[in-house]
Design an enzyme around this catalytic site. Structure first.
Site, PDB file in Angstrom:
ATOM      1  N   ASP A  75      22.541 -39.735   4.123  1.00 33.76           N
ATOM      2  CA  ASP A  75      22.018 -39.521   2.016  1.00 33.76           C
ATOM      3  C   ASP A  75      21.274 -40.682   1.930  1.00 33.76           C
ATOM      4  O   ASP A  75      20.506 -41.375   2.547  1.00 33.76           O
ATOM      5  CB  ASP A  75      23.244 -39.436   1.496  1.00 33.76           C
ATOM      6  CG  ASP A  75      23.261 -38.611  -0.154  1.00 33.76           C
ATOM      7  OD1 ASP A  75      21.976 -38.747  -0.322  1.00 33.76           O
ATOM      8  OD2 ASP A  75      24.379 -39.104  -0.667  1.00 33.76           O
ATOM      9  N   HIS A  93      27.168 -31.909  -0.540  1.00 39.31           N
ATOM     10  CA  HIS A  93      28.402 -32.950  -1.413  1.00 39.31           C
ATOM     11  C   HIS A  93      29.348 -32.067  -1.473  1.00 39.31           C
ATOM     12  O   HIS A  93      30.618 -32.587  -1.160  1.00 39.31           O
ATOM     13  CB  HIS A  93      28.117 -33.843  -2.637  1.00 39.31           C
ATOM     14  CG  HIS A  93      26.817 -35.208  -2.026  1.00 39.31           C
ATOM     15  ND1 HIS A  93      27.078 -35.870  -1.242  1.00 39.31           N
ATOM     16  CD2 HIS A  93      25.948 -35.146  -2.392  1.00 39.31           C
ATOM     17  CE1 HIS A  93      25.895 -36.835  -1.412  1.00 39.31           C
ATOM     18  NE2 HIS A  93      25.065 -35.966  -2.081  1.00 39.31           N
TER      19      HIS A  93
END
Length: 444
Positions: free
Chosen positions: A321, A270
């Site tokens: 993800d 991220h």
């Protein structure tokens, strides 16, 4: 791995950093033994029309989150409200359910050209935190799911010890925790021994986040991960940064740097809310930045400084993800398109750079994959260049990154084995439906 020699004549293929025509490839023992462009005259060879890429690498996956697609998108909220729905799912998952779901998900990944997955795995124990008879039961389930789907897996066994900056775990989190980093490391050592010799598996490690692993436990994780891929969620939300500064008077990146977590084998997942000093620390240490744009936008987390990290020295990799979308081609273009929205200008990433980000198998411990070259693992992902999405787009890297979707994948070869053709996509959909319906049947 052994097997007969096979050969293909690829109409167009990504070789040595560019698209080349009429590429003859020979494969033996799961690896390329010959790669020859401009071989149009090759005879008695299977011809593969379209644009062929090396296999794609999904660097960040939480397999069980696939069952949330279409459910958590309803209504409003934040990452933190989404997390409560995710915890509800985590409470109900048992190994048999997980095997069915993960196998179907990994087949979905294979269908869109993903040949290696990095599974950020933290659902270790039974409900309430009780250990299974086999302490690595759920990790071994994921290894088996990847084998059944025909793809490789880097099992990034995740240390998770706290509900937030030394607060005890609670609820579903009890399933995640080994109690302390030393016991986590002992379990990972046993996992590594149990999969020794499996060619499709790398056992790596992960720090869930600075909020979930106390600062004084990080060094133990680093030591246990020595020589392995090490991944960590980093600065995904502003609230995480604020809480970290309140607890440690430092940013999450600073805490990780001081503990020795950063480095060339580490991927910061991220890396969204960073200041200039954080960017420099990640770049100087050659820590990778793993972006997951479809999840980051689904959860409203924000847009990370992808280009600034690249310029500082952090190579880019990509992941799906939470699997709101499973399509590495979409992740590639989303990096550029999100950057455009923030900068209000175009052209921050080239198609070639984004394609290479989608080929980062080395960040998962498979440095011999991700290229069509003699000696590399023989992965081939072929795109239809005449679909309604791709027709007239040039049949080159721009087609792959800015026009195609996973639906344009026609065939996928992993380690020399044909694991998916487009005709099998409906079967994958049925498997996913069966696995997910089974999980939610009591929640209706």
């Amino acid at each position: 791995m052994t097997g007969p020699m096979t050969a293909y004549l690829l109409e167009r293929a990504w070789v040595e950093g560019r698209v080349q025509d009429d590429v003859l490839v020979e494969v033996e023992g799961g690896r390329f033994t010959r790669v020859e462009p401009d071989a149009a005259g090759a005879r008695e060879v299977e011809r593969v029309p379209g644009l062929t890429l090396p296999g794609l690498a999904n660097n960040h996956s939480h397999a069980f989150h696939r069952a949330l697609r279409g459910r958590t998108q309803r209504g409003g909220g934040t990452f933190w409200t989404w997390r409560e729905q995710m915890y509800d799912l985590a409470e109900r998952l048992e190994p048999d359910d997980y095997l069915q779901l993960a196998t179907a998900l990994y087949r979905e990944m294979a269908a869109v050209g993903i040949t290696t997955v990095g599974e950020f795995h933290y659902l270790h124990h039974a409900p309430g935190g009780r250990a299974y008879a086999e302490p690595n039961e759920t990790g071994l389930v994921l290894v088996e799911a990847a084998r059944r789907a025909g793809i490789r897996i880097a099992l990034l066994d995740t240390c998770y010890l706290s509900s937030g900056f030394a607060a005890p775990v609670e609820g579903a989190q009890l399933r995640y925790s080994d109690g302390d980093a030393e016991r986590w490391a002992q379990r990972v050592e046993a996992l590594d021994a149990s999969v020794a010799g499996a060619d499709h598996v790398v056992v790596g490690a992960a720090v869930h986040s600075v909020r979930a692993v106390p600062r004084d436990q990080l060094a133990t994780v680093v030591e246990a991960a020595r020589g392995r891929p090490l991944h960590v969620h980093l600065s995904e939300q502003r609230a995480e940064n604020d809480a970290c500064r309140a607890a440690y008077d430092a940013s999450p990146t600073q805490v990780l740097a001081e503990a020795g977590v950063l480095g060339p084998l580490t991927s910061a997942v991220h890396a969204t809310h960073l200041d200039d000093a954080d960017v420099l620390a990640l770049g100087d240490s050659r820590t990778r930045a793993c972006f997951c744009p479809t999840t980051e936008r689904d959860l409203g987390d924000g847009v990370g400084p992808s280009r600034a990290l690249h310029e500082a020295g952090s190579a880019l990799s990509l992941g799906s993800d939470s699997h709101a979308v499973v399509d590495l081609l979409e992740e590639m273009r989303a990096v550029e398109l999100d950057e455009r929205l923030v900068a209000e200008s175009r052209g921050h990433w080239s198609a070639a750079e984004l394609l290479e980000a989608g080929l980062a198998h080395d960040a998962l411990g498979f440095a011999d994959a991700g290229r069509i070259a003699v000696g590399a693992r023989a992965d081939l992902v072929t795109l239809d260049t005449s679909s309604p999405r791709t027709a007239g787009t040039g049949a080159d890297e721009h087609t792959a990154v800015f026009a195609a979707t996973g639906a344009d994948v026609t065939r996928v070869v992993v380690d020399g084995r044909l694991v998916h053709t487009r005709e099998q996509s409906a079967d994958v959909g049925r498997e996913l439906a069966a696995a997910i319906d089974r999980l939610w049947k009591d929640a209706r």
